[in-house]
Design an enzyme around this catalytic site. Structure first.
Site, mmCIF file in Angstrom:
data_model
loop_
_atom_site.group_PDB
_atom_site.id
_atom_site.type_symbol
_atom_site.label_atom_id
_atom_site.label_comp_id
_atom_site.label_asym_id
_atom_site.label_seq_id
_atom_site.Cartn_x
_atom_site.Cartn_y
_atom_site.Cartn_z
ATOM 1 N N CYS A 95 0.805 -1.219 0.000
ATOM 2 C CA CYS A 95 0.000 0.000 0.000
ATOM 3 C C CYS A 95 0.841 1.272 0.000
ATOM 4 O O CYS A 95 0.311 2.366 -0.198
ATOM 5 C CB CYS A 95 -0.922 -0.033 1.207
ATOM 6 N N HIS B 157 -3.275 6.339 3.994
ATOM 7 C CA HIS B 157 -3.663 5.112 3.301
ATOM 8 C C HIS B 157 -4.880 4.534 4.021
ATOM 9 O O HIS B 157 -4.883 4.375 5.241
ATOM 10 C CB HIS B 157 -2.497 4.120 3.325
ATOM 11 N N ASN C 244 -9.701 -1.489 1.575
ATOM 12 C CA ASN C 244 -8.266 -1.220 1.367
ATOM 13 C C ASN C 244 -7.934 -1.500 -0.097
ATOM 14 O O ASN C 244 -8.001 -2.641 -0.547
ATOM 15 C CB ASN C 244 -7.478 -2.151 2.300
HETATM 16 O O1 UT7 Z 1 -2.446 -2.126 4.364
HETATM 17 C C1 UT7 Z 1 -2.113 -3.080 5.316
HETATM 18 C C2 UT7 Z 1 -3.017 -4.284 5.147
HETATM 19 N N1 UT7 Z 1 -3.454 -4.880 6.368
HETATM 20 C C3 UT7 Z 1 -4.179 -4.259 7.329
HETATM 21 O O2 UT7 Z 1 -4.475 -3.107 7.290
HETATM 22 C C4 UT7 Z 1 -4.628 -5.121 8.479
HETATM 23 C C5 UT7 Z 1 -4.283 -4.537 9.835
HETATM 24 N N2 UT7 Z 1 -4.960 -5.294 10.877
HETATM 25 C C6 UT7 Z 1 -6.275 -5.130 11.139
HETATM 26 O O3 UT7 Z 1 -6.901 -4.296 10.538
HETATM 27 C C7 UT7 Z 1 -6.917 -5.996 12.184
HETATM 28 O O4 UT7 Z 1 -5.924 -6.718 12.883
HETATM 29 C C8 UT7 Z 1 -7.957 -6.982 11.586
HETATM 30 C C9 UT7 Z 1 -9.173 -6.199 11.081
HETATM 31 C C10 UT7 Z 1 -7.360 -7.792 10.439
HETATM 32 C C11 UT7 Z 1 -8.433 -7.965 12.661
HETATM 33 O O5 UT7 Z 1 -8.941 -7.248 13.788
HETATM 34 P P1 UT7 Z 1 -8.503 -7.683 15.278
HETATM 35 O O6 UT7 Z 1 -9.280 -6.860 16.197
HETATM 36 O O7 UT7 Z 1 -7.016 -7.588 15.336
HETATM 37 O O8 UT7 Z 1 -9.011 -9.177 15.354
HETATM 38 P P2 UT7 Z 1 -8.205 -10.514 15.663
HETATM 39 O O9 UT7 Z 1 -7.124 -10.777 14.668
HETATM 40 O O10 UT7 Z 1 -7.832 -10.494 17.079
HETATM 41 O O11 UT7 Z 1 -9.298 -11.634 15.425
HETATM 42 C C12 UT7 Z 1 -10.390 -11.754 16.273
HETATM 43 C C13 UT7 Z 1 -11.270 -12.939 15.826
HETATM 44 C C14 UT7 Z 1 -10.528 -14.220 15.495
HETATM 45 O O12 UT7 Z 1 -11.264 -15.272 16.055
HETATM 46 P P3 UT7 Z 1 -10.766 -16.022 17.391
HETATM 47 O O13 UT7 Z 1 -9.445 -16.603 17.043
HETATM 48 O O14 UT7 Z 1 -10.695 -14.933 18.435
HETATM 49 O O15 UT7 Z 1 -11.841 -17.013 17.642
HETATM 50 C C15 UT7 Z 1 -10.631 -14.317 13.985
HETATM 51 O O16 UT7 Z 1 -10.638 -15.638 13.531
HETATM 52 O O17 UT7 Z 1 -12.007 -12.583 14.639
HETATM 53 C C16 UT7 Z 1 -11.952 -13.667 13.722
HETATM 54 N N3 UT7 Z 1 -12.097 -13.157 12.374
HETATM 55 C C17 UT7 Z 1 -13.303 -12.941 11.797
HETATM 56 N N4 UT7 Z 1 -14.557 -13.124 12.227
HETATM 57 C C18 UT7 Z 1 -15.558 -12.797 11.396
HETATM 58 C C19 UT7 Z 1 -11.122 -12.790 11.511
HETATM 59 N N5 UT7 Z 1 -11.671 -12.344 10.362
HETATM 60 C C20 UT7 Z 1 -13.011 -12.424 10.502
HETATM 61 C C21 UT7 Z 1 -14.108 -12.102 9.678
HETATM 62 N N6 UT7 Z 1 -15.360 -12.305 10.172
HETATM 63 N N7 UT7 Z 1 -13.942 -11.600 8.448
#
Ligand code: UT7
Length: 327
Positions: free
Chosen positions: A114, A254, A284
């Site tokens: 990005c 971004h 994104n």
């Molecule tokens: O340009 C750079 C590109 N990348 C980014 O910008 C990503 C940066 N990171 C983020 O934006 C966040 O870390 C995320 C949005 C990806 C995730 O948010 P989070 O608050 O950090 O959630 P997490 O990784 O702690 O996941 C929480 C739960 C997990 O379940 P368990 O293990 O707690 O049972 C995931 O499996 O949410 C689950 N999960 C979902 N649930 C429903 C992950 N993706 C999804 C989904 N729908 N799409």
């Protein structure tokens, strides 16, 4: 010294809108999860017959029109993308031909995720000279074509788009007052698409396991780095220009995730009305995100003549870059 900066800007987003509800047909997710964790409500998906070149061409032609230039007047062409038209040659070769530009130097800046568009603008700025007056820069991603539609951790985050700028010199440009950029390769593993390179070449076995689309993303680590680096590089660029944040009219980061954007705003102590956000509409869009947001901000009348606008981005690499522009 002649001013160097934007002579024209352009953007293109595909027509088809995909809502969060639609994603629940493909993976176990919900509008509620996607909205609270990312702020994204919808994203654009390129039509099946469209490829990266089609998106890039539309944004490039829009920027040329805005700059009042013909394709023959471009002296150099840079395409920032991680989703190229083909593996080789680069998308810039195809775009040079499609636009009907002269046989000018054309090249891709690939792999910076990005941050690619702002890195490319920084390169373009340093390349503008009497010999090479007009440099066309395009940021384009067709991420939804190459990502894994079964991986809910990543698929819901992205969208397709293209944005473009003509970098030139003269009194009429919106001047780039300062730029700053950096890289920390020690963290490359937290956001990475390994398969397809020489370390893990494409094989039938890997493809059958779906690894060819396996975007490795340690979400929380990426999140923290994105906030830290975008805030830090913004401060650096302001210091270089000798400008106080109070004098900046708008910050365009971004568009990764609403929580990341708000955290960057907080880290900078920026009033929320000065933070531009359109991630709810497009998700994104990688290297297209900043130029698309910039065009939208201008269309919405959020940028006036004389305004200082700060652009900041972060991506795989890890790379980050920021530019301060006087409109
Ligand atoms: O340009 C750079 C590109 N990348 C980014 O910008 C990503 C940066 N990171 C983020 O934006 C966040 O870390 C995320 C949005 C990806 C995730 O948010 P989070 O608050 O950090 O959630 P997490 O990784 O702690 O996941 C929480 C739960 C997990 O379940 P368990 O293990 O707690 O049972 C995931 O499996 O949410 C689950 N999960 C979902 N649930 C429903 C992950 N993706 C999804 C989904 N729908 N799409």
């Amino acid at each position: 010294m002649k001013k160097i900066g934007f002579l024209g800007l352009g953007a293109y987003v595909p027509e088809r809108i995909m809502t969060n509800e639609e994603w629940s047909q493909y993976v176990e997710t919900s509008d509620e999860w996607i909205t609270t964790r990312t702020g994204i409500k919808e994203r654009r998906i390129a039509a099946p017959e469209q490829s990266t070149l089609d998106l890039a061409e539309k944004a490039a032609r829009a920027a040329l029109l805005d700059a009042n230039l013909t394709p023959q007047e471009i002296d150099e062409l840079i395409v920032a993308t991680d989703t190229p038209e083909v593996y080789a040659p680069d998308t810039a070769s195809y775009l040079q031909h499609r636009l009907g530009a002269r046989n000018i130097p054309s090249y891709d800046l690939a792999g910076s995720g990005c941050a690619g568009f702002l890195q490319a603008l920084d390169v373009a700025r340093s390349r503008v000279s009497d010999e090479r007056k007009n440099i066309l820069v395009v940021g384009v991603e067709l991420l939804t074509r190459l990502m894994n539609w079964k991986d809910r951790n990543t698929c819901v985050l992205f969208g397709d788009a293209a944005g473009s700028a003509v970098m030139s010199s003269g009194d009429e440009v919106s001047e780039i007052l300062a730029s700053a950029a950096g890289t920390d390769g020690s963290q490359s593993e937290i956001l990475c698409l390994e398969v397809g390179g020489t370390r893990k070449p494409f094989t039938l076995e890997r493809a059958q396991r779906g690894e060819h689309q396996n975007l490795v993303m340690k979400g929380r680590e990426v999140y923290k780095e994105a906030v830290h680096r975008m805030a830090q590089v913004s401060q650096q660029v302001l210091a270089k220009a000798g400008v106080n944040l109070d004098d900046v009219a708008l910050v365009i980061p971004h568009q990764a995730n609403l929580r990341i954007l708000e955290a960057v705003g907080e880290a900078l102590n920026l009033p929320s009305k000065k933070l531009f956000i359109n991630v709810h509409k497009f998700g994104n869009t990688g290297s297209a995100s900043v130029p698309v947001a910039l065009c939208q901000a201008r269309e919405q009348g959020r940028i006036k003549k004389g305004d200082l606008v700060l652009l900041t981005s972060f991506g795989a690499g890890l790379h980050w870059a920021s530019l301060l522009v006087k409109f």
